[in-house]
Design an enzyme around this catalytic site. Structure first.
Site, PDB file in Angstrom:
ATOM      1  N   ASP A  55      33.149  63.724  -2.691  1.00 21.00           N
ATOM      2  CA  ASP A  55      31.856  64.388  -2.529  1.00 21.00           C
ATOM      3  C   ASP A  55      31.174  64.486  -3.902  1.00 21.00           C
ATOM      4  OD1 ASP A  55      29.646  65.362  -1.702  1.00 21.00           O
ATOM      5  OD2 ASP A  55      30.825  66.744  -0.138  1.00 21.00           O
ATOM      6  N   TRP A  85      39.854  70.607  -5.847  1.00 22.13           N
ATOM      7  CA  TRP A  85      40.654  70.469  -4.559  1.00 22.13           C
ATOM      8  C   TRP A  85      40.833  69.151  -4.123  1.00 22.13           C
ATOM      9  CZ3 TRP A  85      37.891  70.035   0.217  1.00 22.13           C
ATOM     10  CH2 TRP A  85      36.310  69.667   0.227  1.00 22.13           C
ATOM     11  N   ASP A 108      36.238  66.324 -11.240  1.00 25.15           N
ATOM     12  CA  ASP A 108      34.614  66.179 -11.665  1.00 25.15           C
ATOM     13  C   ASP A 108      34.848  65.977 -12.976  1.00 25.15           C
ATOM     14  OD1 ASP A 108      33.843  66.610  -9.070  1.00 25.15           O
ATOM     15  OD2 ASP A 108      33.108  68.663  -9.538  1.00 25.15           O
TER      16      ASP A 108
END
Lengths: 393, 177
Positions: B79, B104, B123
């Site tokens: 995502d 996660w 990220d």
């Protein structure tokens, strides 16, 4: 020859006369001309009309450049729809107090801009008429950043205090005294997120295990005590969405699978009421979803953004219909088929002048008149990602 | 899947203007369905350390597919903006950014060997959003009050800067059945 000279002289004299006349006319016009003033700046009415909304352009692709656009949604053209704007930096959270007549933006700034540097979090207070900063309160650089939820910020204690949800991933709520314009302190909410104001001077957070934690403030905004409920819902199999539709002191939380869990937030301690379903006969597969799937209007009606063919993982899908409920009765009043599929629902206005707003998948904001449930038009305000619209809440 | 595809087919025609143009078809929901700043969906384990545990060597993992596409197998639960479109790769950050140590994770099936691999969607942080190749699926995603399972959170945490740039998809192990 003499005659010729005379003719030439006459023509010259005529020209001189015309030029003199023109010059005199120009001088007279210049004397009457009033140049436009330089330096004027518009202002807005101190009290906005009920139907105006604040459109939060999240600026998802350029997060430092978010903005809150003050909007007259019924005006016909952009020039009269767009009333002014408030900058809102880096996935900001927005709130408005009608009682104090102020806008609030919880935002983050970085000393070196887009490449970071020291982070400063600020609650910026804006004057609604001048759209100038009327104050700011530095808060801990911990506020949550990510997709917007209305429960990331909240007005507590008859708008005396304002809370901002923090996630570092440690969880807490920063309290600001709006009267003194000072940071009061940080209230830990370990294991629990967000704030839903309740009672006289309390706020409730949603916990990861399906319970809720209520923090009670004293007169100075400091923590006076807490209350925790038993588990109220199943956070894995049918979780509630992060933000409710709130009307008449009851917060109605939709769940992923289309149920509604009403929570009475009028008192110091919250009270869960009986769960009911958004779905009726023939509604199989319909689910609430989107960025903001539920909202109430000023008259206490509830609006839920619904999509068909729902299931695991569809809870952020855009919706094709908005279903309208008498929230207190748990009874559906209407299904509004949307002009465009939408991701966010909001309302403004009162009585017959109530409006509904749906941020559509093309990132325009569709306006509907709720007296007839008819589509009015689409607002294209120049922003790129208007994820939230703030109106009646 | 067919159900989702049918719905997508109905919707995709409407998703043709503005910002939607910048995303792949599957990535549309990343913006339009969630627009998430952060990591991944379908978490099977809570917050993890990127460098923790014994990571299989890249050469150990058979591979196929286009890692610039949201349909690439490792992205089954991603995502955010793909780092492969931003100067990084599936398991490295773009130059000058910093990889978030916490995130996660999800589990994705490798189509080549049929095994389930544990993917850590760390990220990359410290520069403003890349803006390319936005991908998002919400299978297994849960609300933000359940942080280890939420992809709505900016997971640039524990880094020098909380500014989000893009997301990686690092194979950190073989999932235990």
């Amino acid at each position: 020859m003499n005659t010729g000279i005379t003719m030439i002289m006459r023509k010259i004299m005529q020209k001189i006369a015309w030029l003199s006349l023109l010059s005199l006319t120009a001088t007279t016009a210049a004397a009457e001309f009033e140049p436009e003033a330089v330096g004027k700046v518009e202002t807005l009415p101190a009290t906005y009309p009920d139907h105006w909304v604040m459109v939060h352009d999240f600026s998802f692709f350029h997060m430092m450049e978010g903005e809150i656009i003050i909007t007259d949604p019924l005006a016909e053209h952009l020039g009269s729809q767009y009333k002014g704007m408030i900058p809102a930096s880096f996935t900001a959270a927005y709130a408005r107090s009608k009682k104090r007549n102020e806008h609030y933006v919880a935002e983050s700034f970085f000393a070196r801009g887009t490449r970071g540097g020291e982070r400063t979090d600020v609650l910026t207070i804006w004057d609604p008429a001048t759209l100038e900063v009327s104050g700011e309160v530095i808060i801990p650089p911990k506020r949550i950043t990510g997709m917007p939820k209305t429960t990331m910020i909240g007005l507590i204690g008859d708008d005396r205090f304002l809370g901002v949800y923090n996630f570092t991933p440690g969880q807490s709520v920063s309290i600001v005294d709006l009267e003194k314009r000072t940071f009061v302190g940080e209230i830990p909410t370990a294991g629990c997120a967000f704030l839903i104001p309740n009672g006289k001077r309390s706020f409730t957070s949603i916990c990861s295990n399906g319970s809720m934690l209520t923090s009670h403030l004293d007169r100075e905004g400091k923590l006076a005590g807490t209350t925790k409920t038993p588990v109220l819902f199943d956070p894995d199999n049918d979780p509630i969405f992060e933000a409710p539709a709130t009307a008449d002191g009851v917060a109605y939380f939709p769940t992923f699978w289309g149920n509604v869990m009403p929570v009475d937030v009028s008192g110091k301690d919250i009270e869960v009421q009986g769960t009911w379903s958004l779905l009726g006969d023939g509604d199989e597969g319909w689910r609430p979803g989107g960025i903001r799937p539920a909202v109430a209007d000023a008259d206490g009606m509830g609006y839920f953004l619904m999509h068909p063919e729902g299931g695991e993982g569809s809870h952020k899908n855009p919706g094709s219909e908005v279903w309208v409920y008498d929230l207190a009765a748990g009874k559906r009043l209407a299904k509004i088929e949307l002009e465009n599929w939408g991701l966010t629902v909001a309302t403004s206005g009162r009585g017959d002048d109530r409006l509904m707003f749906v941020t559509n998948v093309d990132m325009g904001v569709d306006v509907y008149r709720l007296s007839t449930n008819e589509f009015v038009h689409t607002l294209n305000l120049g922003g790129t990602t208007p994820f939230m619209v703030h109106g009646a809440e | 899947m067919n159900t989702t595809d049918n719905l997508m087919d109905k919707l995709v025609e409407r998703f043709s203007r503005g910002v939607a143009r910048r995303t792949s078809r599957r990535g549309l929901f990343g913006l339009l369905g969630a627009g998430v700043v952060g990591a991944a969906s379908m978490p099977l384990l809570p917050v993890a350390r990127a460098a923790g545990g014994a990571q299989p060597k890249a050469a150990d993992v058979p591979d196929s597919g286009d890692d610039l596409s949201c349909d690439y197998w490792r992205y089954c639960a991603i995502d955010g903006f793909l780092c492969t479109c931003c100067g990084g790769s599936v398991n490295t950050c773009p130059p000058g950014t910093e990889m978030s140590p916490i995130t996660w994770i999800g589990t994705c099936t490798n189509p080549v060997d049929g095994k389930n691999y544990v993917i850590s969607y760390n990220d990359c942080c410290g520069k403003s959003g890349c803006g390319n190749c936005l991908c998002n699926t919400n299978q297994g995603d849960r609300p933000m009050y359940n942080p280890p399972k939420s992809n709505d959170i900016n997971w640039c945490l524990g880094t020098e800067s909380t500014i989000y740039n893009c997301s990686t998809a690092i194979v950190v192990g073989v999932a235990v059945e």
